[in-house]
Design a protein around this motif. Structure first.
Motif, PDB file in Angstrom:
ATOM      1  N   ASP A  17      22.443  48.998   4.144  1.00 62.13           N
ATOM      2  CA  ASP A  17      23.443  47.903   4.299  1.00 62.13           C
ATOM      3  C   ASP A  17      24.416  48.135   5.476  1.00 62.13           C
ATOM      4  O   ASP A  17      24.883  47.488   6.359  1.00 62.13           O
ATOM      5  CB  ASP A  17      24.160  47.585   3.166  1.00 62.13           C
ATOM      6  N   GLU A  18      24.818  49.511   5.537  1.00 59.46           N
ATOM      7  CA  GLU A  18      25.671  50.125   6.526  1.00 59.46           C
ATOM      8  C   GLU A  18      25.212  49.756   7.912  1.00 59.46           C
ATOM      9  O   GLU A  18      25.688  49.516   8.938  1.00 59.46           O
ATOM     10  CB  GLU A  18      26.189  51.330   6.346  1.00 59.46           C
ATOM     11  N   GLU A  19      23.766  50.316   7.804  1.00 63.98           N
ATOM     12  CA  GLU A  19      23.389  50.302   9.458  1.00 63.98           C
ATOM     13  C   GLU A  19      22.988  48.775   9.633  1.00 63.98           C
ATOM     14  O   GLU A  19      23.210  48.610  11.054  1.00 63.98           O
ATOM     15  CB  GLU A  19      21.775  50.893   9.235  1.00 63.98           C
ATOM     16  N   ALA A  20      22.920  47.842   9.010  1.00 62.10           N
ATOM     17  CA  ALA A  20      22.667  46.464   9.282  1.00 62.10           C
ATOM     18  C   ALA A  20      23.938  45.948   9.849  1.00 62.10           C
ATOM     19  O   ALA A  20      24.067  45.052  10.715  1.00 62.10           O
ATOM     20  CB  ALA A  20      22.186  45.636   8.148  1.00 62.10           C
ATOM     21  N   LYS A  21      25.149  46.476   9.756  1.00 63.62           N
ATOM     22  CA  LYS A  21      26.338  45.896   9.890  1.00 63.62           C
ATOM     23  C   LYS A  21      26.565  46.652  11.468  1.00 63.62           C
ATOM     24  O   LYS A  21      27.627  46.258  11.977  1.00 63.62           O
ATOM     25  CB  LYS A  21      27.509  46.376   8.845  1.00 63.62           C
ATOM     26  N   LEU A  22      26.011  47.645  11.978  1.00 66.91           N
ATOM     27  CA  LEU A  22      26.446  48.106  12.947  1.00 66.91           C
ATOM     28  C   LEU A  22      25.951  47.455  14.226  1.00 66.91           C
ATOM     29  O   LEU A  22      24.986  46.803  14.411  1.00 66.91           O
ATOM     30  CB  LEU A  22      25.864  49.404  13.328  1.00 66.91           C
ATOM     31  N   TRP A 110      32.108  43.504  19.078  1.00 61.91           N
ATOM     32  CA  TRP A 110      31.352  43.329  17.649  1.00 61.91           C
ATOM     33  C   TRP A 110      32.361  43.089  16.653  1.00 61.91           C
ATOM     34  O   TRP A 110      33.188  43.983  16.318  1.00 61.91           O
ATOM     35  CB  TRP A 110      30.569  44.678  17.648  1.00 61.91           C
ATOM     36  N   GLU A 111      32.416  41.895  15.910  1.00 62.33           N
ATOM     37  CA  GLU A 111      33.539  41.582  15.039  1.00 62.33           C
ATOM     38  C   GLU A 111      32.934  41.042  13.892  1.00 62.33           C
ATOM     39  O   GLU A 111      32.297  40.106  14.013  1.00 62.33           O
ATOM     40  CB  GLU A 111      34.691  40.657  15.791  1.00 62.33           C
ATOM     41  N   ASP A 112      33.142  41.397  12.857  1.00 58.78           N
ATOM     42  CA  ASP A 112      32.686  40.795  11.593  1.00 58.78           C
ATOM     43  C   ASP A 112      31.043  40.600  11.582  1.00 58.78           C
ATOM     44  O   ASP A 112      30.595  39.438  11.084  1.00 58.78           O
ATOM     45  CB  ASP A 112      33.420  39.475  11.411  1.00 58.78           C
ATOM     46  N   GLU A 113      30.484  41.605  11.978  1.00 61.63           N
ATOM     47  CA  GLU A 113      29.037  41.459  11.984  1.00 61.63           C
ATOM     48  C   GLU A 113      28.300  40.606  12.977  1.00 61.63           C
ATOM     49  O   GLU A 113      27.150  40.253  12.729  1.00 61.63           O
ATOM     50  CB  GLU A 113      28.543  41.524  10.529  1.00 61.63           C
ATOM     51  N   HIS A 114      29.221  40.102  13.971  1.00 52.97           N
ATOM     52  CA  HIS A 114      28.461  39.353  14.853  1.00 52.97           C
ATOM     53  C   HIS A 114      29.272  39.453  16.454  1.00 52.97           C
ATOM     54  O   HIS A 114      30.216  40.028  16.190  1.00 52.97           O
ATOM     55  CB  HIS A 114      28.483  37.765  14.578  1.00 52.97           C
TER      56      HIS A 114
END
Length: 137
Positions: A17-22, A110-114
């Motif tokens: 999950d953490e990697e998906a947020k990078l 890169w802000e709030d996952e987008h």
């Protein structure tokens, strides 16, 4: 012992999950391709949706289409990141109809996952959660 193993397995499972947020630069490339395509089509509505992290993305989209839109760009880009979460992206290309050079520099964060593109200066305020693009000091 079973409880300890369950806790260890649970705590190790969160890495995905953490990697998906990078930030993912391949995803940034898709964002930039969409940006250029929407400008080429002079699609204000589509561009406003792409810039929806801005408090007034529709005004920024209108200003971008007015300044850069409908040029049938064939664009390449390069990027640098001098501090975490912020990229300076140089877009370079030509307007095919006239063969005229097209160059601009955009700030993408890169802000709030987008991906968030900094608004054009003087058009709309910077998003409240956008990273500062000036180095400290």
């Amino acid at each position: 012992m079973v409880v300890l193993c369950a806790v260890l397995v649970t705590s190790c499972g969160g890495g995905g999950d953490e990697e998906a947020k990078l930030p993912n630069l391949a995803d940034q490339d898709r964002f930039l391709r969409d940006y250029v395509e929407l400008l080429n089509e002079s699609d204000e509505t589509g561009l406003a949706r792409l810039l929806d992290a801005h408090p007034q993305g529709d005004k920024d989209a209108r200003a971008r289409v007015k300044a850069y839109g409908g040029q049938d760009w064939d664009v390449r880009w390069s990027r640098i990141s001098e501090f975490e979460g912020v990229w300076s992206v140089d877009l370079t290309g030509t307007a095919r109809a006239e063969g005229r050079p097209v160059r601009l520099t955009e700030t993408i964060t890169w802000e709030d996952e987008h991906w968030v593109m900094a608004p054009l200066p003087g058009v709309v305020p910077k998003p409240s959660n956008a990273a500062d693009t000036e180095p400290p000091g």
